[in-house]
Design a protein around this motif. Sequence first.
Motif, PDB file in Angstrom:
ATOM      1  N   LEU A  40       0.857  -1.187   0.000  1.00  0.00           N
ATOM      2  CA  LEU A  40       0.000   0.000   0.000  1.00  0.00           C
ATOM      3  C   LEU A  40       0.891   1.234   0.000  1.00  0.00           C
ATOM      4  CD1 LEU A  40      -2.771   1.459   0.327  1.00  0.00           C
ATOM      5  CD2 LEU A  40      -2.410   1.342   2.795  1.00  0.00           C
ATOM      6  N   GLY A  41       0.888   1.969  -1.088  1.00  0.00           N
ATOM      7  CA  GLY A  41       1.698   3.181  -1.193  1.00  0.00           C
ATOM      8  C   GLY A  41       1.303   4.203  -0.130  1.00  0.00           C
ATOM      9  N   ALA A  42       2.269   5.030   0.271  1.00  0.00           N
ATOM     10  CA  ALA A  42       2.016   6.073   1.268  1.00  0.00           C
ATOM     11  C   ALA A  42       1.068   7.131   0.685  1.00  0.00           C
ATOM     12  CB  ALA A  42       3.331   6.712   1.687  1.00  0.00           C
ATOM     13  N   LEU A  43       0.505   7.925   1.575  1.00  0.00           N
ATOM     14  CA  LEU A  43      -0.469   8.950   1.189  1.00  0.00           C
ATOM     15  C   LEU A  43       0.212  10.164   0.544  1.00  0.00           C
ATOM     16  CD1 LEU A  43      -3.337  10.300   1.396  1.00  0.00           C
ATOM     17  CD2 LEU A  43      -2.689  11.017   3.705  1.00  0.00           C
ATOM     18  N   LEU A 233       1.900   3.265  -7.381  1.00  0.00           N
ATOM     19  CA  LEU A 233       1.167   4.431  -7.894  1.00  0.00           C
ATOM     20  C   LEU A 233       0.415   5.161  -6.783  1.00  0.00           C
ATOM     21  CD1 LEU A 233      -0.104   2.966 -11.311  1.00  0.00           C
ATOM     22  CD2 LEU A 233       1.867   4.451 -10.913  1.00  0.00           C
ATOM     23  N   ASN A 234       0.467   4.634  -5.578  1.00  0.00           N
ATOM     24  CA  ASN A 234       0.009   5.357  -4.369  1.00  0.00           C
ATOM     25  C   ASN A 234      -1.441   5.841  -4.414  1.00  0.00           C
ATOM     26  OD1 ASN A 234       2.883   5.390  -3.455  1.00  0.00           O
ATOM     27  ND2 ASN A 234       3.097   6.755  -5.200  1.00  0.00           N
ATOM     28  N   LEU A 293     -10.994   9.409  -7.929  1.00  0.00           N
ATOM     29  CA  LEU A 293     -10.462  10.769  -7.929  1.00  0.00           C
ATOM     30  C   LEU A 293      -9.364  10.943  -6.882  1.00  0.00           C
ATOM     31  CD1 LEU A 293     -13.558  12.952  -8.813  1.00  0.00           C
ATOM     32  CD2 LEU A 293     -11.995  11.690 -10.287  1.00  0.00           C
ATOM     33  N   ALA A 294      -9.359  10.095  -5.863  1.00  0.00           N
ATOM     34  CA  ALA A 294      -8.210  10.075  -4.947  1.00  0.00           C
ATOM     35  C   ALA A 294      -6.970   9.632  -5.722  1.00  0.00           C
ATOM     36  CB  ALA A 294      -8.475   9.132  -3.780  1.00  0.00           C
ATOM     37  N   LEU A 295      -7.158   8.623  -6.553  1.00  0.00           N
ATOM     38  CA  LEU A 295      -6.057   8.150  -7.399  1.00  0.00           C
ATOM     39  C   LEU A 295      -5.571   9.251  -8.334  1.00  0.00           C
ATOM     40  CD1 LEU A 295      -4.257   6.098  -8.931  1.00  0.00           C
ATOM     41  CD2 LEU A 295      -6.305   5.377 -10.175  1.00  0.00           C
ATOM     42  N   GLU A 296      -6.509   9.982  -8.917  1.00  0.00           N
ATOM     43  CA  GLU A 296      -6.114  11.056  -9.840  1.00  0.00           C
ATOM     44  C   GLU A 296      -5.240  12.089  -9.122  1.00  0.00           C
ATOM     45  OE1 GLU A 296      -9.292  13.405 -11.655  1.00  0.00           O
ATOM     46  OE2 GLU A 296      -8.070  13.496 -13.478  1.00  0.00           O
ATOM     47  N   ALA A 297      -5.638  12.454  -7.908  1.00  0.00           N
ATOM     48  CA  ALA A 297      -4.830  13.408  -7.144  1.00  0.00           C
ATOM     49  C   ALA A 297      -3.467  12.794  -6.817  1.00  0.00           C
ATOM     50  CB  ALA A 297      -5.560  13.806  -5.860  1.00  0.00           C
ATOM     51  N   ALA A 298      -3.462  11.497  -6.511  1.00  0.00           N
ATOM     52  CA  ALA A 298      -2.211  10.819  -6.148  1.00  0.00           C
ATOM     53  C   ALA A 298      -1.218  10.820  -7.307  1.00  0.00           C
ATOM     54  CB  ALA A 298      -2.501   9.381  -5.708  1.00  0.00           C
ATOM     55  N   LEU A 299      -1.746  10.777  -8.520  1.00  0.00           N
ATOM     56  CA  LEU A 299      -0.856  10.720  -9.689  1.00  0.00           C
ATOM     57  C   LEU A 299      -0.134  12.047  -9.934  1.00  0.00           C
ATOM     58  CD1 LEU A 299      -3.086   8.521 -12.022  1.00  0.00           C
ATOM     59  CD2 LEU A 299      -0.910   7.848 -10.982  1.00  0.00           C
ATOM     60  N   GLU A 300      -0.564  13.097  -9.249  1.00  0.00           N
ATOM     61  CA  GLU A 300       0.120  14.388  -9.395  1.00  0.00           C
ATOM     62  C   GLU A 300       1.554  14.355  -8.871  1.00  0.00           C
ATOM     63  OE1 GLU A 300      -2.297  17.461  -7.682  1.00  0.00           O
ATOM     64  OE2 GLU A 300      -3.917  17.124  -9.118  1.00  0.00           O
TER      65      GLU A 300
END
Lengths: 419, 419
Positions: A40-43, A233-234, A293-300
Amino acid sequence: MSEITQLTLEAEELDAADELSKLRERFVLDDAVYLDGNSLGALPASVPDRVDDVVRRQWGSLRIRSWDESGWWTAPERIGDRIAPLVGAAAGQIVVGDSTSVNVFKAVVAAVRMSEDEHGEGRGGRDEILVDATTFPTDGYIAESAARMTGRTLRPVTPAEVPDALSSRTAAVLLNHVDYRTGRLHDLPGLTAAIHEAGAYAVWDLCHSAGALPVGLDEHGVDLAVGCTYKYLNGGPGSPAYLYVRRDLQPRFDSPLPGWNSHVEPFGMDPAYEPVAGARRGRVGTPDILSMLALEAALEVWEGVSIESVRAKSLALTDFFLKCVTSYVPEGRVESLTPTPHPERGSQVALRCSPTLGFARAGGAPNAAEVMKHLITEGVIGDFRHPDVLRFGFTPLYIGFADVERAARVLAQTLESFD
Amino acid sequence: MSEITQLTLEAEELDAADELSKLRERFVLDDAVYLDGNSLGALPASVPDRVDDVVRRQWGSLRIRSWDESGWWTAPERIGDRIAPLVGAAAGQIVVGDSTSVNVFKAVVAAVRMSEDEHGEGRGGRDEILVDATTFPTDGYIAESAARMTGRTLRPVTPAEVPDALSSRTAAVLLNHVDYRTGRLHDLPGLTAAIHEAGAYAVWDLCHSAGALPVGLDEHGVDLAVGCTYKYLNGGPGSPAYLYVRRDLQPRFDSPLPGWNSHVEPFGMDPAYEPVAGARRGRVGTPDILSMLALEAALEVWEGVSIESVRAKSLALTDFFLKCVTSYVPEGRVESLTPTPHPERGSQVALRCSPTLGFARAGGAPNAAEVMKHLITEGVIGDFRHPDVLRFGFTPLYIGFADVERAARVLAQTLESFD
C-alpha cells in the motif's frame, strides 16, 4: 571506521546526490521507514484536500451535475491517460476501474476470444491458456475461471518454462512482470516476442512493476495488460485497477463484462449492446468516483518525474540494501530471493528467513512473521509473505538511502535479539 | 381559496405530522428540491469527516496496519450486514463490493450453475435464462454475456410475461424489483414463487427499491440479489454494489470471479482455489476502501429508522405529487407512467412529456430534455430519461411535502412558459 559509520556516511552521500530526494515532500510520512509501498503506497499530500472537495463540493453541493461538470463520467479514461506514460503507453489505451482480479478476467477472456476470432470455430486447435505458476494466486484463480468459461485448459508454468511450453495449442499467456514474492523481474520484451512468435496473445500483470520501472507496453507490442494502482502508484487502499488494450486490438476486444458504461451510447438505454470504440470498451459499470479521484490526485506526484530516473534510484536503493544487509547481518541468517542482476530485479528485496541456519538459541531461528512483527515495532515497516519471506519494497519517490541503511541495521539488531 | 394556497396548506400539515421530517438534518442539502436521489443520493452529513479520517489517519498514518486495525479487511461483510435489515435479510448473506454490473454477472452465472449442479451434465434441459426486457440495459447486456459463457439462451420478456414464459427449460430469471424508467414495482413475492414453482432460480436487481421500500429477501425466499448503494442508500457516486446469496445456497455459490478475497485462506497464497464459506464467497479482489467506508458512514442515517415508515412516507409523497400535478398542470400535457395502485409503485414518479398533446405553441410540446433543463435552473432537480420521460425520485429521508408541492408548481409554471 566501523561498518555502521561507513555505511551511514555512504547513505548521506547517496542522499545528497539524489535528484529525487525532494519528492519525499509530496507524501505524508512519519519517522518510520516505510518499506511496504509495494503493498500500500504512502499517502500523497495532494490527496486529502482533493478528496474533501470531491465529497463536500462535487457530491454534496453539485450532486448529480458532477457527472458532467466535475468530469466524473470521463474519469476512467482521463486517469488511464495519466497512467499511460508511466507504463510506456500512448494515450487512449488504458481505462481505470474495477479490481485487478476483474480486469484479469476481462483481459484473459478477451485474449482467448481474439485468438478464436482469428482462427474461427475450430480455434486452430488453440485450446490452452498458459499462466505463471508463481503468480500472485488471484491471477491463477481467475485464469482458471476464464479457461473454464471459454472451454480451454489452463496450464501453469514458470515464466522460465514459457518459451518451451508455447505451442500451436497456446491461445493466450498470463504473466507477471515482477514476482510478488521474490521481486524477480521477468523478461517482458523477450517473452512477449516468444508468445507472438507462437501466434498467441500476451497478457501482463503489472501490479509490482508499474510506477517502479519502465514497462514499455507499446514498444514491446504487449497485447493486453492489467495492474493495480495502490502500490507504486500510491492510489490508496483498494484504489481502482486499470486495463490496457493495445490500440489496434481494441476493435476486437470482446468483453465478458459488457456493462452499460462501455456502450456506444450509454444513456440511449438501448436494449441491444453495441460496444463503444477505444479504451472505454474496457469499462463495465458506474465508476467508484471517490476512490478514482483520490487516485487522480495521487498521480500528481509524478509531475516532472521520469520513470527512468525512478528506475535508476530503485536499483541503487535495492543494491544499497543488499550491501547493508550483507555487511550487518551475519551470514546464513537470511538469504535473498531477489536476483542480483539488475535486469532481473524489480523494486523489492525478499529475504528468506532460514529456519535452520545460523541461530544458536533453542528452537532455532525465529520465524519470518515473528521477525517482521519485531521490525515493525522498531519502525521498519515491511511485510511477511507465507511461509518464510521478509518483503521490503522500495518506493524511490519517498524512500532515501538513510532509510535503507537504518532498515538493514534494525534488521540485524532484530535478528541478533533472537539469538 | 386558490388551489395553490390549499395544497400549500396541505403540505404544511403533512410535514407537521411527518415523523421522519427531522431526518433531513442528517443530510447536506440546499434550497433546491432534490428529486434525483434515485440516481445519486444526497450527501449524508456523517460522511465528510469520516472520509477525511479514513484518508488522513487510516491511510496516511496507520497505512498498511489499517487492513486489520481499521477493519478494512472485513468491511465488505460488515457493511453487507448493515444493509441486510433494509432489504429483509438476516446477517451473513450480503457482501459489498464491485459494481452492480459485475455483481449481476456473478449472480446470473452462479444461478445457472446452481441449476446445472442440480440437474447434472444434461442440465435437465434447462437451457434458458429469462431476463426482464424492460430492464436498465446493463442487466440485459451482462445477462447476455452470462448466457453466452454458460451456453444458455437469453430470452427477454416483460415481468408480466414471466409466469407464462417459465418452463422446464428455465434455469434462471433476472428481474428488477422497480423499473428504473416508469417506477413500477414488480411483484417480487409472486414472481419468486412462480420461478421456484418452475424449478428455476430467481435473481433480483434491487437498485431502485432498496432503501425506499421493504424487500423481504429472506421472507420471500429470493435466491440471489444485487443492488447499488448510491441511490436510496446514499453511498456516494459509484459507491460499491452488493450481492445477496441466500444462506442455504452459499455452499453452492460457484463464482465466475473467484478472486483471492474469496479464498478460504487469502494470505495462504495457495495456488489452488478453495472458496471460503458464507457471504465472503461473493468477494473478488481488494475492496475499494475509500468508497466503501464512505458508504458505511452514509448508512448511519438509518439509525432508528424503519423501512416500513420510509415506505409509508414514500407512498404519501408520490400520492401527493400526483395530486399536485393533477391540480396544477392542465390535462394532457404530461401523463404519468407510474402505476396508481400502491402495490405497483416504487418511490419515483415518471411523467411522460407528450410531444403531441395540449400545447398551443408552434412546434408543439417542448421535449422532455428541454423541460427538465428548465426545471433544474428553477431549483427542481429531477432527471430526463430517453426519449420523453421526466423522472422524479422521492427519498423519504430528506424530501418533505412542501418540496413536493413546490416541484409540481414549478413544473406547471415551466410547462406554461413553453406555451
